[in-house]
Design a protein around this motif. Structure first.
Motif, mmCIF file in Angstrom:
data_model
loop_
_atom_site.group_PDB
_atom_site.id
_atom_site.type_symbol
_atom_site.label_atom_id
_atom_site.label_comp_id
_atom_site.label_asym_id
_atom_site.label_seq_id
_atom_site.Cartn_x
_atom_site.Cartn_y
_atom_site.Cartn_z
ATOM 1 N N ASP A 49 0.830 -1.213 0.000
ATOM 2 C CA ASP A 49 0.000 0.000 0.000
ATOM 3 C C ASP A 49 0.859 1.255 0.000
ATOM 4 O OD1 ASP A 49 -2.391 -1.378 -0.069
ATOM 5 O OD2 ASP A 49 -2.737 -1.244 2.101
ATOM 6 N N ARG A 50 1.905 1.259 0.822
ATOM 7 C CA ARG A 50 2.785 2.417 0.905
ATOM 8 C C ARG A 50 3.456 2.706 -0.436
ATOM 9 N NH1 ARG A 50 7.796 3.745 1.140
ATOM 10 N NH2 ARG A 50 8.590 1.630 1.110
ATOM 11 N N LEU A 51 3.945 1.642 -1.093
ATOM 12 C CA LEU A 51 4.600 1.813 -2.382
ATOM 13 C C LEU A 51 3.619 2.266 -3.460
ATOM 14 C CD1 LEU A 51 7.043 -1.234 -2.403
ATOM 15 C CD2 LEU A 51 7.643 1.195 -2.246
ATOM 16 N N ALA A 52 2.401 1.708 -3.446
ATOM 17 C CA ALA A 52 1.403 2.110 -4.432
ATOM 18 C C ALA A 52 1.015 3.577 -4.254
ATOM 19 C CB ALA A 52 0.170 1.215 -4.331
ATOM 20 N N LEU A 53 0.865 4.014 -3.005
ATOM 21 C CA LEU A 53 0.541 5.418 -2.748
ATOM 22 C C LEU A 53 1.695 6.332 -3.144
ATOM 23 C CD1 LEU A 53 -1.331 5.165 0.672
ATOM 24 C CD2 LEU A 53 -2.302 5.733 -1.562
ATOM 25 N N ALA A 54 2.909 5.898 -2.903
ATOM 26 C CA ALA A 54 4.072 6.691 -3.296
ATOM 27 C C ALA A 54 4.149 6.822 -4.812
ATOM 28 C CB ALA A 54 5.347 6.060 -2.749
ATOM 29 N N ASP A 60 9.642 9.052 -6.381
ATOM 30 C CA ASP A 60 10.606 8.259 -7.138
ATOM 31 C C ASP A 60 10.610 6.812 -6.636
ATOM 32 O OD1 ASP A 60 12.593 7.612 -8.923
ATOM 33 O OD2 ASP A 60 14.214 8.238 -7.584
ATOM 34 N N VAL A 61 9.705 6.006 -7.194
ATOM 35 C CA VAL A 61 9.568 4.600 -6.829
ATOM 36 C C VAL A 61 9.583 3.794 -8.122
ATOM 37 C CG1 VAL A 61 8.115 2.885 -5.692
ATOM 38 C CG2 VAL A 61 8.166 5.215 -4.830
ATOM 39 N N ASP A 62 10.346 2.706 -8.132
ATOM 40 C CA ASP A 62 10.391 1.855 -9.322
ATOM 41 C C ASP A 62 9.071 1.116 -9.500
ATOM 42 O OD1 ASP A 62 13.024 2.511 -9.933
ATOM 43 O OD2 ASP A 62 13.824 0.900 -8.673
ATOM 44 N N LEU A 63 8.575 1.102 -10.717
ATOM 45 C CA LEU A 63 7.313 0.441 -11.005
ATOM 46 C C LEU A 63 7.387 -1.058 -10.732
ATOM 47 C CD1 LEU A 63 4.428 0.556 -12.083
ATOM 48 C CD2 LEU A 63 5.362 0.267 -14.380
ATOM 49 N N HIS A 64 8.515 -1.662 -11.102
ATOM 50 C CA HIS A 64 8.625 -3.114 -10.880
ATOM 51 C C HIS A 64 8.641 -3.448 -9.391
ATOM 52 C CE1 HIS A 64 12.915 -2.066 -10.569
ATOM 53 N NE2 HIS A 64 13.059 -3.186 -9.889
ATOM 54 N N GLU A 65 9.197 -2.562 -8.560
ATOM 55 C CA GLU A 65 9.198 -2.788 -7.121
ATOM 56 C C GLU A 65 7.767 -2.734 -6.572
ATOM 57 O OE1 GLU A 65 11.061 -0.758 -3.089
ATOM 58 O OE2 GLU A 65 11.805 -0.142 -5.045
ATOM 59 N N VAL A 66 6.979 -1.792 -7.080
ATOM 60 C CA VAL A 66 5.586 -1.669 -6.653
ATOM 61 C C VAL A 66 4.792 -2.897 -7.080
ATOM 62 C CG1 VAL A 66 3.478 -0.310 -6.895
ATOM 63 C CG2 VAL A 66 5.676 0.845 -6.732
ATOM 64 N N MET A 67 4.957 -3.300 -8.323
ATOM 65 C CA MET A 67 4.214 -4.455 -8.829
ATOM 66 C C MET A 67 4.608 -5.729 -8.086
ATOM 67 S SD MET A 67 2.090 -3.258 -10.876
ATOM 68 C CE MET A 67 1.425 -4.782 -11.458
ATOM 69 N N LEU A 68 5.885 -5.871 -7.786
ATOM 70 C CA LEU A 68 6.345 -7.049 -7.044
ATOM 71 C C LEU A 68 5.746 -7.078 -5.644
ATOM 72 C CD1 LEU A 68 8.194 -9.533 -7.111
ATOM 73 C CD2 LEU A 68 10.004 -8.089 -6.212
ATOM 74 N N ALA A 69 5.725 -5.923 -4.978
ATOM 75 C CA ALA A 69 5.153 -5.857 -3.634
ATOM 76 C C ALA A 69 3.657 -6.143 -3.663
ATOM 77 C CB ALA A 69 5.418 -4.488 -3.017
ATOM 78 N N LEU A 70 2.954 -5.607 -4.662
ATOM 79 C CA LEU A 70 1.513 -5.850 -4.774
ATOM 80 C C LEU A 70 1.207 -7.320 -5.042
ATOM 81 C CD1 LEU A 70 0.403 -2.706 -6.796
ATOM 82 C CD2 LEU A 70 -0.243 -3.276 -4.456
ATOM 83 N N GLU A 71 1.959 -7.949 -5.912
ATOM 84 C CA GLU A 71 1.729 -9.365 -6.213
ATOM 85 C C GLU A 71 2.085 -10.255 -5.031
ATOM 86 O OE1 GLU A 71 0.226 -11.074 -8.746
ATOM 87 O OE2 GLU A 71 -0.408 -9.039 -9.240
#
Length: 99
Positions: A49-54, A60-71
């Motif tokens: 949630d934190r990464l998606a909101l960021a 400045d958050v990597d998209l792949h990091e967000v997608m990995l955390a969400l999955e």
């Protein structure tokens, strides 16, 4: 190349009714293990949630990091739901057994 023999298992198994059989199992209880697993799952979901909101806020958050955390959070939640469903199914089956 040498292969070591497998030791016999009969020495490690105590006969039924001995004092060794009445000893409680060591290690954390089921409640502690469950609490740790749910705490870890909660941390994964909060991090996702934190990464998606960021990302949505333009930080400045990597998209792949967000997608990995969400999955990872999604898979963990699905696994927890399946465990809950199996536990409820087992409980209902035990409760429906005649006494």
């Amino acid at each position: 190349m040498s292969i070591a023999p497998i030791p016999p298992i009969s020495a490690a198994i105590a006969p039924v009714g001995t004092a060794a059989a009445s000893q409680p199992a060591t290690g954390p209880s089921f409640g502690v293990v469950l609490e740790r697993a749910l705490g870890s799952l909660n941390q994964q979901i909060n991090e996702a949630d934190r990464l998606a909101l960021a990302l949505a806020a333009g930080e400045d958050v990597d998209l792949h990091e967000v997608m990995l955390a969400l999955e990872t959070a999604s898979i963990g939640l699905q696994a927890a739901l399946q465990i809950r469903n199996r536990a409820l199914e087992a409980y209902r089956e035990v409760m429906s057994m005649p006494i």
